[in-house]
Scaffold this active site. Structure first.
Site, PDB file in Angstrom:
ATOM      1  N   ASP A   1       0.777  -1.248   0.000  1.00 30.88           N
ATOM      2  CA  ASP A   1       0.000   0.000   0.000  1.00 30.88           C
ATOM      3  C   ASP A   1       0.809   1.298   0.000  1.00 30.88           C
ATOM      4  O   ASP A   1       1.761   1.439   0.767  1.00 30.88           O
ATOM      5  CB  ASP A   1      -0.851   0.077   1.274  1.00 30.88           C
ATOM      6  CG  ASP A   1      -1.544  -1.217   1.604  1.00 30.88           C
ATOM      7  OD1 ASP A   1      -1.492  -2.160   0.808  1.00 30.88           O
ATOM      8  OD2 ASP A   1      -2.148  -1.278   2.690  1.00 30.88           O
TER       9      ASP A   1
ATOM     10  N   GLU B   1     -10.336  -2.363   4.224  1.00 31.55           N
ATOM     11  CA  GLU B   1      -9.004  -1.867   4.572  1.00 31.55           C
ATOM     12  C   GLU B   1      -8.820  -0.464   3.981  1.00 31.55           C
ATOM     13  O   GLU B   1      -9.561  -0.050   3.088  1.00 31.55           O
ATOM     14  CB  GLU B   1      -7.921  -2.803   4.011  1.00 31.55           C
ATOM     15  CG  GLU B   1      -8.033  -4.227   4.549  1.00 31.55           C
ATOM     16  CD  GLU B   1      -6.917  -5.155   4.077  1.00 31.55           C
ATOM     17  OE1 GLU B   1      -6.379  -5.873   4.917  1.00 31.55           O
ATOM     18  OE2 GLU B   1      -6.595  -5.175   2.882  1.00 31.55           O
TER      19      GLU B   1
HETATM   20  C1  FRU Z   1      -3.785  -3.724   2.740  1.00 27.51           C
HETATM   21  C2  FRU Z   1      -3.150  -4.148   4.043  1.00 27.51           C
HETATM   22  C3  FRU Z   1      -3.501  -3.164   5.144  1.00 27.51           C
HETATM   23  C4  FRU Z   1      -2.382  -3.345   6.104  1.00 27.51           C
HETATM   24  C5  FRU Z   1      -1.212  -3.565   5.194  1.00 27.51           C
HETATM   25  C6  FRU Z   1      -0.160  -4.486   5.733  1.00 27.51           C
HETATM   26  O1  FRU Z   1      -3.127  -4.179   1.622  1.00 27.51           O
HETATM   27  O2  FRU Z   1      -3.555  -5.448   4.382  1.00 27.51           O
HETATM   28  O3  FRU Z   1      -4.774  -3.361   5.701  1.00 27.51           O
HETATM   29  O4  FRU Z   1      -2.203  -2.223   6.924  1.00 27.51           O
HETATM   30  O5  FRU Z   1      -1.735  -4.111   4.002  1.00 27.51           O
HETATM   31  O6  FRU Z   1       0.953  -4.501   4.921  1.00 27.51           O
END
Ligand code: FRU
Length: 604
Positions: free
Chosen positions: A153, A322
């Site tokens: 992300d 998310e």
């Molecule tokens: C989304 C996610 C988020 C988390 C991160 C961990 O892709 O699962 O929810 O904070 O990646 O790397």
């Protein structure tokens, strides 16, 4: 049982191996001091001690190996711990462990869960430079990707003093997910990115998961006027929310001593997005909690009050929610604005795995009300558009978004190694009224046009049955933008494919009977690394007599924008050479391509 191995990369080349029984191995050397010593303590536990001062210890990685626990200690106290797939049978690549600032004589690397017979014990290297030159053919050029290691992300994106800051979920110890840090890059134009040192590293509260940043213009937090205040999830035993701030424009971050600032019993409690709500003069934090978004308010960025939850009965629920975002966006051609809640979901996307949905409605500072609860709205109809969030404090009230251009179904398997994953191109978000239905439009940010080189003259042609273009560009590097407009006469299917000399192809089809537009990558090149990859994706664009298309190609992606972003489709592709030919076909009637232009793209 204690076994000792003495070795080094340099010594390996100039040494004779003396095998002494099966108990231990000594490298008899012309060089005097071996640069490191490995002691095997049994049960997969070994200690590496360094003997020479170098900037980096290179760790050999084998992606198929299980994670070993690499604990860096100074005077037998733990400094940092990383999960590293140390090579057992083969070396896929190396990653550097930075030794700057360590007293080598007191440094020991304590490794657990790596067998004594592993290849890594003979393969560490001590060097003063780490070669980050990338030689992989699928490395994108104008999409941001980490120099090496894994990225997911985009995080904490904030604009300040002419600089766009991009932080991101980063694993510096391998090109697969793990050891989450916040990587950092900066840009003045959203296109040319400068890699910066890691911004936030794991600590006793956990690894550093996704989040956001704001500029605290009025020093509401007491961290300093104009401090960049970053919010992230500390992923430990539980997920909790933490704060770090920077008073030197993002060069360094200090973690707040009161962390964590928010805790919960919920197992999925993460990805804080913080915005300023002008009407109530409060900070708002939106958190993804299971399959809902929770809203909190604060006056000082440290103390937060729960206000409300949104989610049940709204939108798609095929997986956890998310990476939220909440923005107030103007409706094109009006003076109206609506609130848009971005909600990434995984799995449960329209084509499997990860995707971004959004809700349009009202936000009063405490509660979000969805305007059209009966509808599920997707921001992008490709398979590789996830964790989409926008820049905080962007100039001219712009809402600039980028997505992580991958999908959790196969993100760890895509055919690259030195790095894994890139972001989408930046997109400017607006709302448009599409026959009474308000939709979120994602247009390529205007800065992207800076990439354009000189295009061969636009052409126009009629397609009765088929029409071929033998060469898109003279020197096609795989980086190009196709801009075209299509006017239908009476065709039922408007189709075209992009292909290369190996016969790898991507098929596009506008089905006017159904009113949808598809991109099929099942024969696009390398597709076999995951059964979820070869697929066609589909956007419900409706039945239009005329459409405009922009297609952005980079080394391993295609991004399609219909009507400048009313509908978007982002898909990875891994061709063995650039698609440099196109062929058009018509079914059930004919159509006209009123303008077709191909721009070569390059970083300037
Ligand atoms: C989304 C996610 C988020 C988390 C991160 C961990 O892709 O699962 O929810 O904070 O990646 O790397």
């Amino acid at each position: 049982m204690n076994l000792f191995n003495y070795f080094s990369a340099y010594i390996r080349r100039s040494c004779t191996i003396l095998a002494i029984g099966s108990i231990f191995t000594i490298f008899s050397c012309q060089a005097t001091i071996p640069p490191f010593v490995v002691r095997h303590l049994g049960d997969g536990h070994s200690i590496v001690q360094l003997k020479t001062n170098n900037k980096y210890l290179l760790l050999p990685i084998e992606e198929a190996a299980p994670e070993a626990r690499v604990n860096v200690t100074q005077n037998q106290n733990s400094v940092s711990t990383h999960q590293v797939r140390l090579a057992i049978n083969n070396i896929d690549y190396y990653v550097p462990l930075d030794l700057t600032g360590f007293d080598i004589s007191a440094l020991a690397i304590n490794v657990e869960n790596a067998p004594d017979s592993a290849l890594c014990w003979r393969s560490f290297e001590l060097v003063n430079e780490f070669d980050t030159q990338n030689r992989e053919s699928h490395r994108p050029v104008y999409h941001f990707a980490p120099l090496y290691g894994w990225m997911n992300d985009p995080n904490g994106m904030v604009y300040k003093d002419g600089i766009y800051h991009l932080f991101y979920q980063y694993n510096p110890y391998g090109s697969m997910w793990g050891n989450m840090h916040w990587g950092h890059a900066t840009s003045t134009d959203l296109i040319n990115w400068e890699h910066q040192p890691v911004a936030i590293s794991p600590d006793d509260l956990g690894t550093i998961f996704s989040g956001s940043s704001v500029v605290d213009k009025n020093n509401t937090s007491g961290f300093g006027k104009d401090a960049i205040v970053a919010f992230y999830t500390s992923a430990g035993e539980r997920q909790t929310q933490s704060v770090a701030y920077s008073t030197d424009n993002g060069k360094s971050f200090t973690k707040y001593e009161g962390n964590p600032i928010l805790t919960s019993e919920a197992p999925d409690f993460r990805d804080p997005k913080v915005i300023w709500h002008e009407a109530t003069k409060k900070w708002i934090m939106i958190l993804a909690v299971g399959q809902e978004m929770q809203f909190f308010t604060s006056s000082n960025l440290k103390d937060w009050t729960y206000e409300s939850s949104f989610g049940e009965g709204h939108g798609a629920h095929g997986g956890v929610w998310e990476c939220p975002d909440l923005i107030e966006v103007p409706i094109e051609g009006t003076n109206d604005k609506e609130w848009v809640l971005l909600c990434n979901i995984n799995p449960g996307g329209p084509f499997g795995g990860s995707a971004t949905q959004y809700f349009i409605g009202d936000f009063d500072g405490k509660t979000f009300t969805n305007q059209s609860p009966e509808l599920t709205k997707w921001m992008d109809y490709g398979k590789d558009h996830y964790a989409t969030v926008t820049w905080s404090n962007a100039p001219d009230n712009r809402h600039i978004a980028i997505a992580w251009m991958s999908n959790w179904q196969y993100a760890n398997q895509v055919p690259t190694q030195q790095f894994r994953s890139a972001n989408s191109i930046p997109r400017d978000l607006t709302l448009v009224n599409d026959n009474g239905n308000i939709i979120l439009k994602s247009a390529p940010s205007p800065e992207v046009e800076k990439l354009r080189g000189e295009a061969p003259k636009a052409r126009s042609f009629k397609v009765n049955k088929d029409y071929n273009i033998d060469k898109l560009l003279d020197n096609n590097t795989g980086l190009f933008e196709i801009v075209m407009t299509i006017r239908n006469k009476d065709a039922e299917f408007i189709g075209f494919r992009l292909f290369n000399q190996q016969g790898e192809e991507v098929d596009f089809c506008y089905n006017l009977v159904e009113g949808n537009f598809s991109m099929d990558r099942s024969k696009s090149g390398e597709v076999s690394f995951s059964e979820d990859f070869p697929i066609a994706t589909l956007a419900p664009i409706g039945k239009n007599d005329e459409i405009s298309l922009r297609i952005f190609a980079d080394k391993s992606s295609l991004e399609l924008f219909v009507n400048d972003g009313e509908y978007v489709m982002t898909n990875l592709v891994f061709p063995s050479s650039p698609y440099n030919r196109a062929s058009f076909y018509a079914k059930g009637g004919s159509y006209e391509v009123t303008s077709f232009k191909v721009y070569p793209l390059e970083l300037k």
